[in-house]
Design a protein around this motif. Structure first.
Motif, mmCIF file in Angstrom:
data_model
loop_
_atom_site.group_PDB
_atom_site.id
_atom_site.type_symbol
_atom_site.label_atom_id
_atom_site.label_comp_id
_atom_site.label_asym_id
_atom_site.label_seq_id
_atom_site.Cartn_x
_atom_site.Cartn_y
_atom_site.Cartn_z
ATOM 1 N N ASP A 139 -4.922 -4.828 2.581
ATOM 2 C CA ASP A 139 -5.464 -3.623 1.948
ATOM 3 C C ASP A 139 -4.376 -2.906 1.159
ATOM 4 N N MET A 140 -3.176 -2.825 1.731
ATOM 5 C CA MET A 140 -2.078 -2.164 1.024
ATOM 6 C C MET A 140 -1.757 -2.892 -0.279
ATOM 7 N N ASP A 183 -2.508 0.657 -6.702
ATOM 8 C CA ASP A 183 -2.724 1.594 -7.815
ATOM 9 C C ASP A 183 -3.506 2.833 -7.393
ATOM 10 N N ASP A 184 -3.773 2.955 -6.117
ATOM 11 C CA ASP A 184 -4.535 4.096 -5.585
ATOM 12 C C ASP A 184 -3.723 4.702 -4.438
ATOM 13 N N ASP A 185 -2.852 5.662 -4.771
ATOM 14 C CA ASP A 185 -1.902 6.180 -3.778
ATOM 15 C C ASP A 185 -2.557 6.671 -2.485
ATOM 16 N N PRO A 186 -3.593 7.544 -2.548
ATOM 17 C CA PRO A 186 -4.189 8.020 -1.292
ATOM 18 C C PRO A 186 -4.729 6.885 -0.433
ATOM 19 N N ALA A 187 -5.429 5.923 -1.055
ATOM 20 C CA ALA A 187 -5.995 4.801 -0.301
ATOM 21 C C ALA A 187 -4.888 3.893 0.221
ATOM 22 N N PHE A 188 -3.832 3.725 -0.571
ATOM 23 C CA PHE A 188 -2.703 2.901 -0.144
ATOM 24 C C PHE A 188 -2.067 3.479 1.117
ATOM 25 N N PHE A 189 -1.813 4.780 1.115
ATOM 26 C CA PHE A 189 -1.140 5.374 2.262
ATOM 27 C C PHE A 189 -2.076 5.512 3.465
ATOM 28 N N GLU A 190 -3.374 5.511 3.225
ATOM 29 C CA GLU A 190 -4.328 5.435 4.337
ATOM 30 C C GLU A 190 -4.240 4.049 4.993
ATOM 31 N N ASP A 234 -1.652 2.152 4.889
ATOM 32 C CA ASP A 234 -0.331 2.189 5.523
ATOM 33 C C ASP A 234 -0.451 2.754 6.944
ATOM 34 N N MET A 235 -1.147 3.883 7.078
ATOM 35 C CA MET A 235 -1.318 4.489 8.395
ATOM 36 C C MET A 235 -2.076 3.548 9.328
ATOM 37 N N GLU A 236 -3.117 2.897 8.821
ATOM 38 C CA GLU A 236 -3.897 1.984 9.652
ATOM 39 C C GLU A 236 -3.044 0.804 10.113
ATOM 40 N N PHE A 237 -2.124 0.345 9.283
ATOM 41 C CA PHE A 237 -1.197 -0.723 9.671
ATOM 42 C C PHE A 237 -0.397 -0.293 10.899
ATOM 43 N N HIS A 238 0.172 0.914 10.839
ATOM 44 C CA HIS A 238 0.971 1.408 11.960
ATOM 45 C C HIS A 238 0.119 1.573 13.220
ATOM 46 N N LEU A 239 -1.069 2.127 13.061
ATOM 47 C CA LEU A 239 -1.942 2.326 14.223
ATOM 48 C C LEU A 239 -2.342 0.988 14.843
ATOM 49 N N ALA A 240 -2.518 -0.026 14.013
ATOM 50 C CA ALA A 240 -2.882 -1.349 14.527
ATOM 51 C C ALA A 240 -1.725 -1.960 15.319
ATOM 52 N N VAL A 241 -0.494 -1.757 14.852
ATOM 53 C CA VAL A 241 0.670 -2.245 15.598
ATOM 54 C C VAL A 241 0.750 -1.530 16.950
ATOM 55 N N MET A 242 0.547 -0.215 16.944
ATOM 56 C CA MET A 242 0.573 0.544 18.199
ATOM 57 C C MET A 242 -0.478 0.014 19.173
ATOM 58 N N ALA A 243 -1.692 -0.176 18.671
ATOM 59 C CA ALA A 243 -2.780 -0.643 19.541
ATOM 60 C C ALA A 243 -2.478 -2.028 20.096
ATOM 61 N N ALA A 244 -1.934 -2.914 19.257
ATOM 62 C CA ALA A 244 -1.660 -4.289 19.681
ATOM 63 C C ALA A 244 -0.538 -4.352 20.711
ATOM 64 N N SER A 245 0.355 -3.344 20.710
ATOM 65 C CA SER A 245 1.461 -3.347 21.671
ATOM 66 C C SER A 245 0.978 -3.103 23.093
ATOM 67 N N LYS A 246 -0.197 -2.461 23.222
ATOM 68 C CA LYS A 246 -0.774 -2.101 24.523
ATOM 69 C C LYS A 246 0.117 -1.145 25.322
#
Length: 252
Positions: free
Chosen positions: A147-148, A153-160, A162-174
């Motif tokens: 998605d990133m 070319d869409d900064d708000p959607a790109f950084f959204e 970005d946030m989902e990437f980090h949240l997914a890593v957190m969730a996967a770490s358990k």
């Protein structure tokens, strides 16, 4: 189900009004403490004085003081009053407290410290995902990276994304405790203009490249590499965005 009576609606409206007033007063009392208007070790004004200052009832003031206690900001000493506690006793991850700290972080020291904590925790979680993550978790994280790439070319959607990437890593770490703390130090400061900072012109390209390195290490099972890549991304991103004002609290 019968409609609420007029009396019930009136009571509900009054309760809602009191709740809104209480939130406003609580916010202002948190600000008084965080800004040092009432310093550590000092006592809040007496209850009646607070009622007069804020134009509210004793019920509202008492509820607000109870909330301040829950946030670790004050202690009520029988016969002496309500005393502001040491900073070390404050619940700095409480949303109201963290918001006030960030708003009044003139030196950016709070945001520097938050970035170090977040980098450390997310580095550990990225390492855990590299070591033990499932193929499904890799697909989830990789999907947000896709998605990133697509949304550059869409900064708000790109950084959204970005946030989902980090949240997914957190969730996967358990690691639920680390994830809860990291989310607080990620989401709340980014809701502030000072926390958001000033992105350089190449922010999107550099951010994407750093996320690529994190994901490559995770997919390769390289726990040490994933930890370093995540830490470098978070601290590097904050250094790039950081306003130039205030003393620097980060190592070069």
């Amino acid at each position: 189900m019968p409609a609420p009576s007029a009396d019930a609606q009136s009571i509900s409206a009054r309760r809602g009004s009191i709740d809104r007033i209480g939130v406003r007063v609580l916010d202002e009392m948190v600000e008084m403490i965080v800004t040092g208007t009432v310093a550590v070790g000092e006592y809040l004004p007496p209850e009646q004085a607070l009622c007069e200052e804020f134009g509210v009832s004793r019920t509202v003031i008492r509820e607000c003081i109870k909330r301040l206690q829950e946030k670790g900001l004050v202690v009520v000493a029988q016969g002496r009053g309500t005393q502001v506690r040491r900073f070390d006793d404050w619940n700095v991850l409480d949303a109201d407290v963290l918001d006030a700290l960030v708003r009044h972080d003139e030196s950016l020291g709070v945001l520097d410290e938050v970035s170090v904590v977040r980098a450390t925790l997310e580095g550990v979680m990225a390492a855990e995902v590299a070591a033990t993550g499932s193929e499904d978790s890799h697909l989830e994280i990789g999907g947000h990276l896709d998605d990133m790439r697509r949304l550059q070319d869409d900064d708000p959607a790109f950084f959204e994304a970005d946030m989902e990437f980090h949240l997914a890593v957190m969730a996967a770490s358990k690691n639920r405790i680390a994830a809860t703390i990291a989310r607080s130090s990620f989401v709340r400061p980014r809701q502030s203009a000072r926390g958001d900072g000033i992105d350089p012109t190449d922010a999107v390209a550099r951010t994407l490249e750093e996320h690529e390195r994190v994901f490559e290490a995770i997919r390769a099972g390289d726990a040490a590499g994933a930890r370093v890549a995540m830490e470098e991304h978070i601290l590097g991103s904050w250094r790039r965005r950081r306003h130039p004002d205030g003393a620097h609290h980060l190592s070069p």
